[in-house]
Design an enzyme around this catalytic site. Structure first.
Site, PDB file in Angstrom:
ATOM      1  N   SER A 171     -66.332  67.162  76.353  1.00  0.00           N
ATOM      2  CA  SER A 171     -65.732  68.084  75.389  1.00  0.00           C
ATOM      3  C   SER A 171     -65.680  67.443  73.998  1.00  0.00           C
ATOM      4  O   SER A 171     -66.716  67.085  73.451  1.00  0.00           O
ATOM      5  CB  SER A 171     -64.346  68.502  75.884  1.00  0.00           C
ATOM      6  OG  SER A 171     -63.858  69.611  75.177  1.00  0.00           O
ATOM      7  N   GLU A 267     -69.780  78.692  79.382  1.00  0.00           N
ATOM      8  CA  GLU A 267     -68.796  77.994  78.555  1.00  0.00           C
ATOM      9  C   GLU A 267     -68.874  78.419  77.091  1.00  0.00           C
ATOM     10  O   GLU A 267     -69.949  78.775  76.587  1.00  0.00           O
ATOM     11  CB  GLU A 267     -69.050  76.487  78.605  1.00  0.00           C
ATOM     12  CG  GLU A 267     -68.656  75.801  79.873  1.00  0.00           C
ATOM     13  CD  GLU A 267     -68.589  74.305  79.667  1.00  0.00           C
ATOM     14  OE1 GLU A 267     -67.699  73.870  78.922  1.00  0.00           O
ATOM     15  OE2 GLU A 267     -69.422  73.586  80.234  1.00  0.00           O
ATOM     16  N   HIS A 297     -65.414  74.725  81.992  1.00  0.00           N
ATOM     17  CA  HIS A 297     -65.432  73.612  81.047  1.00  0.00           C
ATOM     18  C   HIS A 297     -65.029  72.309  81.752  1.00  0.00           C
ATOM     19  O   HIS A 297     -63.969  72.228  82.372  1.00  0.00           O
ATOM     20  CB  HIS A 297     -64.462  73.932  79.906  1.00  0.00           C
ATOM     21  CG  HIS A 297     -64.510  72.956  78.779  1.00  0.00           C
ATOM     22  ND1 HIS A 297     -65.631  72.764  78.016  1.00  0.00           N
ATOM     23  CD2 HIS A 297     -63.557  72.116  78.276  1.00  0.00           C
ATOM     24  CE1 HIS A 297     -65.380  71.858  77.075  1.00  0.00           C
ATOM     25  NE2 HIS A 297     -64.130  71.447  77.220  1.00  0.00           N
TER      26      HIS A 297
END
Length: 342
Positions: A171, A267, A297
């Site tokens: 991320s 996502e 995610h």
């Protein structure tokens, strides 16, 4: 020879794109749960992002997620932050991972990511430095990049050679994975062996994400959260008269090492993963983009519960081992001797 604009090369390297089809009952159940819990919560946060939300609580909850059995850990102090050194069980090859956790530059940390990081360390037989970098809104993104570079310097100072070090993250940590590598090379440090990015944010401009159909399909992030996070990042970056942060997709990428990027097909940051792989390709950098059908995610964090997460970790670790095993070079069973934690 590459040009200066996005480092496009005369002979780009095609992206290796692999599709992983199917979604298990476990992964569908997880997506259903997140869509009805985390997504509404983040939408509420995005309405009032300036409230004193207890973001540190997320990492405190991570205490319940212990490391995988057999791994050893100890604290490490970097110049501006702390880190955790995770050693896999058994005989360890002289390879290392610099890991940068996700959490939108705003939350999470060593505790929340300890289980996944230790799982990667154990499966790849790589000692791993998990960095608790400085976060927004108190610090700009450039501080997190500095902390990542300090972590890389620490690994080099411990005797690990650059061709045996992989920089990885998920991320926001995926964003930092590429930015730390770019900054390290800019500072004249040797290039690491590879980059690994899980569901990475790579473009701070929200336009492409919000224009993509996944903006309405993502099980975790609502549309509103993208704009709210962008505003917080801009405030943190420009505080003190500094300019805004650049994005990895806009960097001069030709000096970058090979990369593995994993993303779920629905996502919010799928478009970021795809764009980064394209830019690396145009810069002549080998990149494998893995697209996992309908995975949420950072689904890799649920390895052990999700079969897709377990398989994705296997893919990551195989990539790390191949990237750090230089042909013709013997692999030592004894890692470099580390100095003190201070």
């Amino acid at each position: 020879m590459c040009t200066a604009t996005h480092d496009f090369c005369l002979a780009p390297v095609p992206v290796t794109r692999r599709e992983f089809a199917g979604a298990s009952p476990q992964s569908r159940a997880l997506a259903h749960t997140l869509r009805r819990t985390i997504r509404p919560f983040l939408d509420k946060w995005a309405r009032y992002p300036d409230l004193p939300w207890p973001t540190g609580v997320v990492d405190l909850f991570g205490y319940s997620l212990g490391p995988v059995r057999g791994t050893q850990r100890r604290p490490i102090r970097l110049p501006h932050c702390h880190a955790e050194w995770i050693r896999p069980p058994g005989e360890v090859a002289d390879r290392a991972i610099l890991y940068l956790h996700g959490g939108a530059f705003l939350c999470c940390g060593i505790n929340s990511h300890r289980q996944m990081v230790s799982r990667i360390a154990a499966a790849s037989q790589a000692s791993t430095l998990n960095v608790a970098y400085r976060m927004i809104p108190q610090n700009p993104i450039r501080a997190a990049v500095e902390d990542g570079v300090d972590g890389y310097k620490w690994l080099l100072s411990q005797g690990y050679t650059a061709d045996r070090i992989v920089i990885a993250g998920d991320s926001a940590g995926g964003f930092l994975t590429f930015m730390v590598t770019l900054e390290a090379v800019h500072q004249g440090l040797p290039r690491p062996a590879a980059n690994v990015a899980l569901s990475p944010l790579t473009d701070l401009d929200p336009a492409h994400k919000l224009a993509h159909p996944n903006a309405d399909l993502c099980a975790v992030f609502p549309r509103r959260a993208v704009g709210a996070l962008t505003t917080l990042i801009e405030r943190a970056d420009t505080r003190g008269g500094h300019g805004p942060s650049s994005s990895p997709v806009d960097g001069l990428l030709a000096p970058m090492p090979p990369a593995l990027i994993q993303t779920g097909s629905q996502e919010m940051v799928y478009v970021d993963a795809e764009l980064m792989s394209e830019r690396l390709s145009l810069a002549g950098v080998p990149c494998e983009l893995q697209v996992w059908e309908r995975q949420v995610h950072v689904f890799q964090a649920a390895a052990g519960l999700l079969p897709e997460g377990t398989r994705a970790i296997r893919e990551i670790c195989e990539f790390i081992r191949k990237a750090t095993d230089t042909p013709g070079r013997p692999t030592s069973a004894h890692p470099p001797v580390l100095g003190g934690a201070g």
